[in-house]
Design an enzyme around this catalytic site. Structure first.
Site, PDB file in Angstrom:
ATOM      1  N   GLY A  14       5.166  43.664  43.452  1.00  0.00           N
ATOM      2  CA  GLY A  14       5.893  44.838  42.965  1.00  0.00           C
ATOM      3  C   GLY A  14       7.144  44.420  42.221  1.00  0.00           C
ATOM      4  O   GLY A  14       8.149  45.147  42.183  1.00  0.00           O
ATOM      5  N   GLY A  20      12.325  45.230  43.245  1.00  0.00           N
ATOM      6  CA  GLY A  20      12.150  43.907  42.633  1.00  0.00           C
ATOM      7  C   GLY A  20      13.334  43.556  41.756  1.00  0.00           C
ATOM      8  O   GLY A  20      13.863  42.438  41.812  1.00  0.00           O
ATOM      9  N   ARG A  95       3.315  57.879  48.042  1.00  0.00           N
ATOM     10  CA  ARG A  95       2.615  59.127  48.322  1.00  0.00           C
ATOM     11  C   ARG A  95       2.751  60.046  47.115  1.00  0.00           C
ATOM     12  O   ARG A  95       3.855  60.295  46.648  1.00  0.00           O
ATOM     13  CB  ARG A  95       3.231  59.806  49.552  1.00  0.00           C
ATOM     14  CG  ARG A  95       2.434  60.997  50.050  1.00  0.00           C
ATOM     15  CD  ARG A  95       3.199  61.723  51.148  1.00  0.00           C
ATOM     16  NE  ARG A  95       3.188  60.988  52.405  1.00  0.00           N
ATOM     17  CZ  ARG A  95       2.431  61.318  53.457  1.00  0.00           C
ATOM     18  NH1 ARG A  95       1.640  62.365  53.406  1.00  0.00           N
ATOM     19  NH2 ARG A  95       2.500  60.620  54.561  1.00  0.00           N
ATOM     20  N   ASN A 108      -3.070  52.166  50.612  1.00  0.00           N
ATOM     21  CA  ASN A 108      -2.279  50.966  50.867  1.00  0.00           C
ATOM     22  C   ASN A 108      -3.095  49.873  51.538  1.00  0.00           C
ATOM     23  O   ASN A 108      -2.845  48.686  51.298  1.00  0.00           O
ATOM     24  CB  ASN A 108      -1.019  51.320  51.652  1.00  0.00           C
ATOM     25  CG  ASN A 108       0.030  51.850  50.698  1.00  0.00           C
ATOM     26  OD1 ASN A 108       0.539  51.113  49.866  1.00  0.00           O
ATOM     27  ND2 ASN A 108       0.299  53.155  50.758  1.00  0.00           N
ATOM     28  N   VAL A 132       7.723  45.141  52.843  1.00  0.00           N
ATOM     29  CA  VAL A 132       8.716  46.176  52.543  1.00  0.00           C
ATOM     30  C   VAL A 132       8.006  47.475  52.161  1.00  0.00           C
ATOM     31  O   VAL A 132       8.443  48.576  52.516  1.00  0.00           O
ATOM     32  CB  VAL A 132       9.646  45.702  51.391  1.00  0.00           C
ATOM     33  CG1 VAL A 132      10.607  46.802  50.977  1.00  0.00           C
ATOM     34  CG2 VAL A 132      10.413  44.445  51.798  1.00  0.00           C
ATOM     35  N   ASP A 162      17.181  50.062  58.021  1.00  0.00           N
ATOM     36  CA  ASP A 162      17.530  51.057  59.051  1.00  0.00           C
ATOM     37  C   ASP A 162      18.623  50.504  59.971  1.00  0.00           C
ATOM     38  O   ASP A 162      19.572  51.200  60.335  1.00  0.00           O
ATOM     39  CB  ASP A 162      16.287  51.423  59.867  1.00  0.00           C
ATOM     40  CG  ASP A 162      15.142  51.836  58.969  1.00  0.00           C
ATOM     41  OD1 ASP A 162      15.306  52.802  58.214  1.00  0.00           O
ATOM     42  OD2 ASP A 162      14.085  51.167  58.980  1.00  0.00           O
ATOM     43  N   ARG A 165      21.889  50.449  58.151  1.00  0.00           N
ATOM     44  CA  ARG A 165      22.402  51.823  58.047  1.00  0.00           C
ATOM     45  C   ARG A 165      23.043  52.238  59.371  1.00  0.00           C
ATOM     46  O   ARG A 165      24.110  52.881  59.398  1.00  0.00           O
ATOM     47  CB  ARG A 165      21.253  52.783  57.715  1.00  0.00           C
ATOM     48  CG  ARG A 165      20.775  52.698  56.279  1.00  0.00           C
ATOM     49  CD  ARG A 165      19.457  53.423  56.098  1.00  0.00           C
ATOM     50  NE  ARG A 165      19.086  53.523  54.694  1.00  0.00           N
ATOM     51  CZ  ARG A 165      17.873  53.851  54.266  1.00  0.00           C
ATOM     52  NH1 ARG A 165      16.900  54.108  55.132  1.00  0.00           N
ATOM     53  NH2 ARG A 165      17.620  53.929  52.985  1.00  0.00           N
ATOM     54  N   HIS A 190       9.209  52.272  60.903  1.00  0.00           N
ATOM     55  CA  HIS A 190      10.111  52.562  59.771  1.00  0.00           C
ATOM     56  C   HIS A 190       9.704  53.925  59.207  1.00  0.00           C
ATOM     57  O   HIS A 190       8.978  54.026  58.225  1.00  0.00           O
ATOM     58  CB  HIS A 190      10.009  51.478  58.698  1.00  0.00           C
ATOM     59  CG  HIS A 190      10.714  51.878  57.429  1.00  0.00           C
ATOM     60  ND1 HIS A 190      12.076  52.032  57.344  1.00  0.00           N
ATOM     61  CD2 HIS A 190      10.235  52.207  56.210  1.00  0.00           C
ATOM     62  CE1 HIS A 190      12.398  52.427  56.126  1.00  0.00           C
ATOM     63  NE2 HIS A 190      11.305  52.548  55.416  1.00  0.00           N
TER      64      HIS A 190
HETATM   65  P1  NAX Z   1       8.750  51.110  42.501  1.00  0.00           P
HETATM   66  O1  NAX Z   1       7.731  52.175  42.274  1.00  0.00           O
HETATM   67  O2  NAX Z   1       9.986  51.077  41.667  1.00  0.00           O
HETATM   68  O3  NAX Z   1       8.049  49.694  42.347  1.00  0.00           O
HETATM   69  C1  NAX Z   1       6.852  49.376  42.981  1.00  0.00           C
HETATM   70  C2  NAX Z   1       6.158  48.367  42.104  1.00  0.00           C
HETATM   71  O4  NAX Z   1       5.016  47.899  42.810  1.00  0.00           O
HETATM   72  C3  NAX Z   1       5.657  48.957  40.780  1.00  0.00           C
HETATM   73  O5  NAX Z   1       6.145  48.184  39.700  1.00  0.00           O
HETATM   74  C4  NAX Z   1       4.135  48.874  40.919  1.00  0.00           C
HETATM   75  O6  NAX Z   1       3.503  48.600  39.672  1.00  0.00           O
HETATM   76  C5  NAX Z   1       3.989  47.702  41.881  1.00  0.00           C
HETATM   77  N1  NAX Z   1       2.710  47.650  42.594  1.00  0.00           N
HETATM   78  C6  NAX Z   1       1.953  48.678  43.030  1.00  0.00           C
HETATM   79  N2  NAX Z   1       0.827  48.211  43.582  1.00  0.00           N
HETATM   80  C7  NAX Z   1       0.899  46.855  43.527  1.00  0.00           C
HETATM   81  C8  NAX Z   1       0.015  45.814  43.917  1.00  0.00           C
HETATM   82  N3  NAX Z   1      -1.166  46.082  44.466  1.00  0.00           N
HETATM   83  N4  NAX Z   1       0.383  44.545  43.692  1.00  0.00           N
HETATM   84  C9  NAX Z   1       1.565  44.256  43.094  1.00  0.00           C
HETATM   85  N5  NAX Z   1       2.427  45.208  42.675  1.00  0.00           N
HETATM   86  C10 NAX Z   1       2.094  46.481  42.899  1.00  0.00           C
HETATM   87  O7  NAX Z   1       9.088  51.170  44.056  1.00  0.00           O
HETATM   88  P2  NAX Z   1      10.332  50.526  44.823  1.00  0.00           P
HETATM   89  O8  NAX Z   1      11.445  51.485  44.828  1.00  0.00           O
HETATM   90  O9  NAX Z   1      10.549  49.162  44.315  1.00  0.00           O
HETATM   91  O10 NAX Z   1       9.768  50.519  46.329  1.00  0.00           O
HETATM   92  C11 NAX Z   1       8.724  49.661  46.729  1.00  0.00           C
HETATM   93  C12 NAX Z   1       8.255  49.999  48.127  1.00  0.00           C
HETATM   94  O11 NAX Z   1       9.303  49.810  49.064  1.00  0.00           O
HETATM   95  C13 NAX Z   1       7.796  51.456  48.302  1.00  0.00           C
HETATM   96  O12 NAX Z   1       6.599  51.455  49.065  1.00  0.00           O
HETATM   97  C14 NAX Z   1       8.922  52.066  49.115  1.00  0.00           C
HETATM   98  O13 NAX Z   1       8.482  53.176  49.875  1.00  0.00           O
HETATM   99  C15 NAX Z   1       9.293  50.901  49.984  1.00  0.00           C
HETATM  100  N6  NAX Z   1      10.599  50.962  50.654  1.00  0.00           N
HETATM  101  C16 NAX Z   1      10.681  50.434  51.898  1.00  0.00           C
HETATM  102  C17 NAX Z   1      11.859  50.392  52.595  1.00  0.00           C
HETATM  103  C18 NAX Z   1      11.930  49.795  53.945  1.00  0.00           C
HETATM  104  O14 NAX Z   1      13.005  49.884  54.553  1.00  0.00           O
HETATM  105  N7  NAX Z   1      10.879  49.192  54.506  1.00  0.00           N
HETATM  106  C19 NAX Z   1      13.100  50.982  52.019  1.00  0.00           C
HETATM  107  C20 NAX Z   1      13.053  51.134  50.541  1.00  0.00           C
HETATM  108  C21 NAX Z   1      11.737  51.584  49.994  1.00  0.00           C
HETATM  109  O15 NAX Z   1      11.619  52.958  50.204  1.00  0.00           O
END
Ligand code: NAX
Length: 338
Positions: A14, A20, A95, A108, A132, A162, A165, A190
């Site tokens: 990602g 990223g 989602r 996923n 993540v 979390d 925070r 989470h």
């Molecule tokens: P973005 O939508 O900005 O970036 C996600 C990137 O992943 C996109 O560029 C997409 O093309 C790429 N991607 C999708 N499927 C892929 C795959 N199979 N292989 C490689 N790349 C792939 O999302 P972003 O804000 O960067 O968030 C990423 C993830 O982190 C989301 O699932 C989000 O919910 C999660 N988070 C988790 C958190 C945690 O505390 N665990 C907090 C922050 C965030 O909400």
């Protein structure tokens, strides 16, 4: 002075996304592994995200980071995980409108199953994985289940955001510095069911519950921390990115370098070496659950011997029930081998 140790291979999935973008420059500058460790960065994206990741790679080159040995961008998981020592699985399927939970888990699993398999086949034998991408705990479980040759405890899920925070909210309330706050725990998933727990925490050496009152914790603090992600989206108009990247850095840095006596929170597998400790809190095997952990010798160890109140136990039970539900939903879709 030029770094003297061998480069460590770090894979970020990602990589073209917003986390990223907030993460990669900090890794290249040495904040993930320390100032003496050069890194080889492998960026994995889907075809749609490749251009964005390639753009980020150009900027990484323009940073002229002394510790950045190389940066490669690919949409091929086998190449991305080849020889990887640290894998940050950030990319996930969000989602979309009208999507049911089972659809989200299925979408996923289609990402984290194959990535787990690619890690199993191509990563270095010391690989450490931080998931993540949401739903992070269950995605970590799926990835681990597809990597039978990698010890399950090498797969973790991020609850450090979390945790951070919770530390920050407690410090704000007590008008103290975050460095005065110790012993906070985030238990469970989470998700909104997580339990940020201050009952073992101290502020400036005093029990936190002598400084802040229990009603504030239950009525304000717990929902505030659990809903902080939604608050960020409301105010910022986009989800947490820099704070999430910061938490990923904290998690891996502590995992690799150790926590000393202080503990933190991480989503760790409740099978293997931590099974007994998890069971002592009533948490069954076969989950990835946020727990109080210390890192020693590059391994997370669950902190044992904490007495939980009835209120805390009820919160933890509810979040663990959600993790079990997610696991069963994934099993029902035949997405969890074994
Ligand atoms: P973005 O939508 O900005 O970036 C996600 C990137 O992943 C996109 O560029 C997409 O093309 C790429 N991607 C999708 N499927 C892929 C795959 N199979 N292989 C490689 N790349 C792939 O999302 P972003 O804000 O960067 O968030 C990423 C993830 O982190 C989301 O699932 C989000 O919910 C999660 N988070 C988790 C958190 C945690 O505390 N665990 C907090 C922050 C965030 O909400």
């Amino acid at each position: 002075m030029a770094p003297t140790t061998q480069p460590v291979t770090v894979t970020v999935t990602g990589a073209g996304g917003q986390i990223g973008y907030a993460l990669l420059f900090r890794i290249a500058s040495g904040q993930l592994l320390g100032p003496d460790t050069p890194v080889r960065l492998n960026l994995l994206e889907i075809p749609l995200g490749l251009r964005a990741a390639e753009g980020t790679a150009l900027e990484l080159i323009d940073g002229a980071f002394p510790l950045l040995a190389s940066v490669d961008v690919t949409d091929d998981a086998a190449a991305a995980f080849d020889g990887t020592n640290v894998a940050l699985l950030v990319g996930a399927r969000p989602r979309s409108a009208g999507m049911e939970r089972a659809d989200l888990l299925e979408a996923n699993a289609a990402i984290f199953g194959p990535q787990g398999r690619a890690i199993n086949e191509h990563a270095a034998s010391d690989v450490r994985v931080l998931v993540v991408g949401n739903p992070a705990n269950t995605n970590a479980l799926i990835a681990s289940a597809h990597a039978p040759d990698v010890p399950p405890e090498r797969f973790t899920a991020m609850t450090r955001l979390d945790h951070n925070r919770a530390v920050a909210q407690l410090a704000l309330k007590a008008e103290a510095s975050v460095t005065d706050v110790d012993g906070v725990i985030v238990w469970g998933n989470h998700s909104a069911t997580q339990y940020p727990d201050v009952s073992h925490a101290t502020i400036g050496g005093r029990p936190a519950l002598e400084v802040v009152d229990e009603a504030w914790c239950e009525e304000v603090f717990v929902p505030k921390v659990a809903r902080r992600g939604a608050e960020i989206i409301e105010v910022r108009g986009a989800s947490s990115a820099a704070s999430a990247a910061n938490a990923a850095i904290d998690h891996v840095y502590d995992w690799v370098n150790g926590t000393g006596d202080r503990w933190t929170s991480a989503g760790v597998t409740t099978s293997g070496p931590n099974a007994e400790a998890a069971a002592s809190y009533g948490i069954p095997e076969g989950l990835v659950c946020s727990l109080p952990v210390r890192s020693q010798g590059g391994e997370w160890q669950v902190v044992t011997g904490l007495e939980n109140s009835a209120v805390a136990r009820a919160h933890i039970e509810a979040s663990v029930a959600e993790l079990i539900d997610e696991r069963e939903a994934v099993r029902a879709l035949s997405l969890l081998p074994g």
